[in-house]
Design an enzyme around this catalytic site. Structure first.
Site, PDB file in Angstrom:
ATOM      1  N   SER A 165       0.854  -1.186   0.000  1.00 15.74           N
ATOM      2  CA  SER A 165       0.000   0.000   0.000  1.00 15.74           C
ATOM      3  C   SER A 165       0.890   1.235   0.000  1.00 15.74           C
ATOM      4  CB  SER A 165      -0.886   0.012   1.250  1.00 15.74           C
ATOM      5  OG  SER A 165      -1.499   1.278   1.443  1.00 15.74           O
ATOM      6  N   TYR A 198      -2.424  -0.958  10.496  1.00 22.62           N
ATOM      7  CA  TYR A 198      -2.489  -1.438   9.105  1.00 22.62           C
ATOM      8  C   TYR A 198      -1.242  -1.001   8.338  1.00 22.62           C
ATOM      9  CZ  TYR A 198      -4.100  -1.506   4.214  1.00 22.62           C
ATOM     10  OH  TYR A 198      -4.214  -1.698   2.850  1.00 22.62           O
ATOM     11  N   VAL A 212      -7.589   3.259  -3.609  1.00 23.44           N
ATOM     12  CA  VAL A 212      -8.338   2.440  -4.565  1.00 23.44           C
ATOM     13  C   VAL A 212      -9.795   2.400  -4.134  1.00 23.44           C
ATOM     14  CG1 VAL A 212      -8.562   0.171  -5.658  1.00 23.44           C
ATOM     15  CG2 VAL A 212      -6.294   1.008  -4.979  1.00 23.44           C
TER      16      VAL A 212
END
Length: 253
Positions: free
Chosen positions: A146, A161, A196
Protein backbone atom coordinates in the site's frame (compact mmCIF):
# COMPACT_ATOMS: atom_id res chain seq x y z
CA UNK A 1 4.02 -6.48 -24.09
CA UNK A 2 1.16 -8.88 -24.78
CA UNK A 3 3.62 -11.21 -26.50
CA UNK A 4 5.32 -11.84 -23.17
CA UNK A 5 1.97 -12.81 -21.61
CA UNK A 6 1.73 -15.80 -23.92
CA UNK A 7 4.05 -17.79 -21.66
CA UNK A 8 1.45 -17.69 -18.88
CA UNK A 9 -1.44 -19.15 -20.90
CA UNK A 10 -2.66 -22.38 -19.35
CA UNK A 11 -0.55 -21.90 -16.23
CA UNK A 12 -1.88 -21.56 -12.69
CA UNK A 13 -2.22 -18.40 -10.59
CA UNK A 14 -3.34 -18.43 -6.97
CA UNK A 15 -4.92 -15.17 -5.79
CA UNK A 16 -5.85 -14.45 -2.18
CA UNK A 17 -8.67 -12.05 -1.40
CA UNK A 18 -10.11 -12.99 -4.78
CA UNK A 19 -13.78 -12.59 -3.91
CA UNK A 20 -13.91 -8.79 -4.04
CA UNK A 21 -12.09 -5.54 -4.75
CA UNK A 22 -8.60 -5.72 -6.21
CA UNK A 23 -8.48 -9.51 -5.91
CA UNK A 24 -11.65 -9.94 -7.98
CA UNK A 25 -10.40 -7.52 -10.65
CA UNK A 26 -7.07 -9.36 -10.88
CA UNK A 27 -8.92 -12.68 -11.11
CA UNK A 28 -11.01 -11.45 -14.05
CA UNK A 29 -7.95 -10.03 -15.78
CA UNK A 30 -5.87 -13.20 -15.53
CA UNK A 31 -8.74 -15.44 -16.57
CA UNK A 32 -9.21 -13.37 -19.72
CA UNK A 33 -5.46 -13.61 -20.38
CA UNK A 34 -5.68 -17.39 -20.34
CA UNK A 35 -4.42 -18.31 -16.89
CA UNK A 36 -6.20 -20.73 -14.60
CA UNK A 37 -6.99 -19.03 -11.30
CA UNK A 38 -7.30 -20.60 -7.87
CA UNK A 39 -9.38 -17.91 -6.17
CA UNK A 40 -8.80 -18.05 -2.42
CA UNK A 41 -11.07 -16.22 0.00
CA UNK A 42 -13.09 -16.85 3.15
CA UNK A 43 -16.25 -16.08 1.17
CA UNK A 44 -16.57 -17.34 -2.41
CA UNK A 45 -20.08 -16.20 -3.37
CA UNK A 46 -18.85 -13.64 -5.92
CA UNK A 47 -16.28 -16.08 -7.24
CA UNK A 48 -19.01 -18.66 -7.83
CA UNK A 49 -21.01 -16.07 -9.77
CA UNK A 50 -17.91 -15.10 -11.73
CA UNK A 51 -17.26 -18.74 -12.56
CA UNK A 52 -20.77 -19.06 -13.98
CA UNK A 53 -20.83 -15.74 -15.85
CA UNK A 54 -17.38 -14.92 -17.15
CA UNK A 55 -16.32 -16.11 -20.59
CA UNK A 56 -12.59 -16.63 -20.51
CA UNK A 57 -9.73 -18.71 -21.79
CA UNK A 58 -8.74 -19.75 -18.27
CA UNK A 59 -10.53 -21.82 -15.66
CA UNK A 60 -11.58 -20.46 -12.26
CA UNK A 61 -11.37 -22.65 -9.16
CA UNK A 62 -12.91 -20.95 -6.08
CA UNK A 63 -11.49 -22.20 -2.77
CA UNK A 64 -12.99 -21.19 0.57
CA UNK A 65 -10.06 -20.57 2.92
CA UNK A 66 -9.84 -18.82 6.28
CA UNK A 67 -6.46 -17.12 6.00
CA UNK A 68 -6.05 -17.06 9.77
CA UNK A 69 -6.01 -20.87 9.66
CA UNK A 70 -2.69 -22.35 8.54
CA UNK A 71 -4.13 -25.80 7.87
CA UNK A 72 -6.77 -24.41 5.52
CA UNK A 73 -4.07 -22.57 3.57
CA UNK A 74 -1.97 -25.73 3.34
CA UNK A 75 -4.99 -27.71 2.16
CA UNK A 76 -5.53 -25.21 -0.68
CA UNK A 77 -1.97 -25.79 -1.85
CA UNK A 78 -2.31 -29.57 -1.54
CA UNK A 79 -5.49 -29.45 -3.63
CA UNK A 80 -3.81 -27.28 -6.24
CA UNK A 81 -0.82 -29.59 -6.55
CA UNK A 82 -2.93 -32.75 -6.74
CA UNK A 83 -5.52 -31.28 -9.13
CA UNK A 84 -3.62 -28.78 -11.30
CA UNK A 85 0.04 -29.62 -10.78
CA UNK A 86 1.13 -26.59 -8.77
CA UNK A 87 1.27 -22.78 -8.56
CA UNK A 88 3.11 -20.69 -11.17
CA UNK A 89 1.98 -17.22 -10.08
CA UNK A 90 1.17 -16.22 -6.50
CA UNK A 91 -0.64 -12.91 -5.97
CA UNK A 92 -1.24 -11.92 -2.35
CA UNK A 93 -4.16 -9.47 -2.53
CA UNK A 94 -5.88 -10.31 0.75
CA UNK A 95 -5.79 -7.64 3.41
CA UNK A 96 -7.82 -6.39 6.35
CA UNK A 97 -7.87 -3.07 8.15
CA UNK A 98 -8.41 -2.10 11.75
CA UNK A 99 -10.82 0.16 13.61
CA UNK A 100 -8.77 1.37 16.57
CA UNK A 101 -5.82 3.67 17.11
CA UNK A 102 -2.53 2.43 18.49
CA UNK A 103 -3.47 3.95 21.85
CA UNK A 104 -6.84 2.20 21.99
CA UNK A 105 -6.13 -0.94 19.95
CA UNK A 106 -6.73 -4.50 21.10
CA UNK A 107 -4.42 -7.47 20.86
CA UNK A 108 -7.13 -9.46 19.08
CA UNK A 109 -7.38 -6.85 16.32
CA UNK A 110 -3.60 -6.57 15.96
CA UNK A 111 -3.28 -10.35 15.72
CA UNK A 112 -5.94 -10.50 13.01
CA UNK A 113 -4.16 -7.89 10.92
CA UNK A 114 -0.82 -9.65 11.35
CA UNK A 115 -2.33 -13.08 10.62
CA UNK A 116 -3.97 -12.01 7.35
CA UNK A 117 -1.72 -9.22 6.06
CA UNK A 118 1.65 -10.71 7.01
CA UNK A 119 1.60 -14.34 8.23
CA UNK A 120 -0.84 -15.72 5.64
CA UNK A 121 1.04 -13.86 2.91
CA UNK A 122 4.29 -15.45 4.10
CA UNK A 123 2.80 -18.95 4.24
CA UNK A 124 1.30 -18.64 0.76
CA UNK A 125 4.56 -17.30 -0.62
CA UNK A 126 6.68 -20.07 0.90
CA UNK A 127 4.32 -22.79 -0.36
CA UNK A 128 4.11 -21.24 -3.83
CA UNK A 129 7.90 -21.00 -4.13
CA UNK A 130 8.27 -24.60 -2.95
CA UNK A 131 5.85 -25.58 -5.74
CA UNK A 132 7.76 -23.55 -8.33
CA UNK A 133 11.19 -24.86 -7.29
CA UNK A 134 9.97 -28.46 -7.20
CA UNK A 135 8.98 -28.13 -10.87
CA UNK A 136 11.87 -25.80 -11.82
CA UNK A 137 9.55 -23.12 -13.23
CA UNK A 138 10.18 -19.38 -13.63
CA UNK A 139 7.25 -18.27 -11.50
CA UNK A 140 6.29 -14.88 -10.11
CA UNK A 141 5.32 -13.70 -6.62
CA UNK A 142 3.37 -10.43 -6.33
CA UNK A 143 2.62 -8.82 -2.98
CA UNK A 144 -0.01 -6.11 -2.64
CA UNK A 145 1.33 -3.57 -0.19
CA UNK A 146 0.00 0.00 0.00
CA UNK A 147 1.09 3.57 -0.43
CA UNK A 148 0.68 3.74 3.36
CA UNK A 149 3.90 1.70 3.48
CA UNK A 150 5.64 4.77 2.03
CA UNK A 151 3.66 7.51 3.79
CA UNK A 152 1.85 7.09 7.10
CA UNK A 153 -1.40 9.12 6.99
CA UNK A 154 -2.62 11.15 9.94
CA UNK A 155 -5.55 8.81 10.54
CA UNK A 156 -5.23 6.68 13.68
CA UNK A 157 -7.30 3.61 12.62
CA UNK A 158 -4.83 3.05 9.76
CA UNK A 159 -1.64 3.11 11.79
CA UNK A 160 -1.36 -0.60 12.65
CA UNK A 161 -2.49 -1.44 9.11
CA UNK A 162 0.36 0.75 7.83
CA UNK A 163 2.80 -1.25 9.93
CA UNK A 164 1.66 -4.49 8.30
CA UNK A 165 2.13 -2.97 4.85
CA UNK A 166 5.65 -1.81 5.77
CA UNK A 167 6.27 -5.44 6.73
CA UNK A 168 5.07 -6.59 3.30
CA UNK A 169 7.64 -4.34 1.61
CA UNK A 170 10.40 -5.65 3.87
CA UNK A 171 9.37 -9.26 3.22
CA UNK A 172 9.40 -8.65 -0.53
CA UNK A 173 12.94 -7.28 -0.49
CA UNK A 174 14.15 -10.04 1.81
CA UNK A 175 12.63 -12.63 -0.51
CA UNK A 176 14.27 -11.00 -3.53
CA UNK A 177 17.66 -11.25 -1.82
CA UNK A 178 17.15 -14.90 -0.88
CA UNK A 179 16.05 -15.88 -4.41
CA UNK A 180 19.02 -14.03 -5.87
CA UNK A 181 21.37 -15.93 -3.54
CA UNK A 182 20.21 -19.28 -4.96
CA UNK A 183 20.17 -18.03 -8.58
CA UNK A 184 16.42 -18.60 -8.86
CA UNK A 185 14.53 -17.42 -11.96
CA UNK A 186 11.48 -16.68 -9.78
CA UNK A 187 10.57 -12.99 -9.80
CA UNK A 188 9.15 -11.05 -6.86
CA UNK A 189 7.28 -7.75 -7.00
CA UNK A 190 5.81 -5.42 -4.39
CA UNK A 191 2.93 -3.29 -5.69
CA UNK A 192 1.80 -0.33 -3.57
CA UNK A 193 -1.49 1.21 -4.73
CA UNK A 194 -2.65 4.61 -3.60
CA UNK A 195 -6.31 5.16 -2.81
CA UNK A 196 -8.34 2.44 -4.57
CA UNK A 197 -12.12 2.58 -4.76
CA UNK A 198 -13.04 -0.65 -3.01
CA UNK A 199 -14.95 -1.77 0.07
CA UNK A 200 -11.99 -2.16 2.45
CA UNK A 201 -12.77 0.96 4.49
CA UNK A 202 -16.43 0.07 4.86
CA UNK A 203 -15.63 -3.54 5.80
CA UNK A 204 -12.89 -2.64 8.26
CA UNK A 205 -14.24 0.57 9.82
CA UNK A 206 -17.87 -0.53 9.81
CA UNK A 207 -19.44 2.67 8.48
CA UNK A 208 -19.75 4.62 5.26
CA UNK A 209 -16.50 6.53 5.65
CA UNK A 210 -15.56 5.31 2.17
CA UNK A 211 -18.32 7.38 0.52
CA UNK A 212 -16.85 10.60 1.92
CA UNK A 213 -13.30 9.50 1.14
CA UNK A 214 -13.91 8.61 -2.50
CA UNK A 215 -15.96 11.73 -3.16
CA UNK A 216 -13.37 14.06 -1.64
CA UNK A 217 -10.13 12.59 -3.01
CA UNK A 218 -8.90 11.24 -6.35
CA UNK A 219 -8.82 7.47 -6.50
CA UNK A 220 -8.05 4.62 -8.87
CA UNK A 221 -10.14 1.55 -9.64
CA UNK A 222 -9.34 -2.10 -8.87
CA UNK A 223 -9.09 -2.65 -12.64
CA UNK A 224 -6.19 -0.16 -12.74
CA UNK A 225 -4.27 -2.33 -10.29
CA UNK A 226 -5.13 -5.43 -12.34
CA UNK A 227 -3.73 -3.77 -15.47
CA UNK A 228 -0.55 -2.94 -13.57
CA UNK A 229 -0.21 -6.58 -12.60
CA UNK A 230 -0.61 -7.55 -16.25
CA UNK A 231 2.29 -5.21 -17.07
CA UNK A 232 4.43 -6.70 -14.28
CA UNK A 233 3.78 -10.24 -15.53
CA UNK A 234 4.46 -9.23 -19.15
CA UNK A 235 8.07 -8.19 -18.56
CA UNK A 236 10.73 -10.30 -20.32
CA UNK A 237 12.78 -12.83 -18.33
CA UNK A 238 15.67 -10.43 -17.67
CA UNK A 239 13.42 -7.67 -16.26
CA UNK A 240 12.10 -7.63 -12.69
CA UNK A 241 9.77 -4.92 -11.39
CA UNK A 242 10.80 -4.88 -7.74
CA UNK A 243 8.80 -2.08 -6.15
CA UNK A 244 6.08 -0.08 -7.87
CA UNK A 245 3.71 2.64 -6.67
CA UNK A 246 0.45 3.30 -8.52
CA UNK A 247 -1.43 6.43 -7.45
CA UNK A 248 -4.32 8.46 -8.83
CA UNK A 249 -3.37 11.61 -10.70
CA UNK A 250 -3.70 14.62 -8.44
CA UNK A 251 -3.31 12.79 -5.12
CA UNK A 252 -2.02 14.88 -2.21
CA UNK A 253 1.10 12.81 -1.43
Amino acid sequence: MRFEMDKWQGRNAMITGANSGIGAAVTRKLLKLGLNVIGVDKNTDMLQEMKDDIKSAGELYPRSVELQNEEEIMEAFRWTEETLGGVDVMINCAGVGGRASLLDGTVDEWKKLMDVNVIALSICTKEAIDSMRKRNVDGHIIHLSSFTAHHVPNFAPLHFYCATKHAVRALTEGLRQELKAINSPIKVTCLSPGLVKSAIFKSSLGYDFDEFLYSSRPCIQPEDVASTIEFVLSTPPHVQIQDIIVKPLGSDV
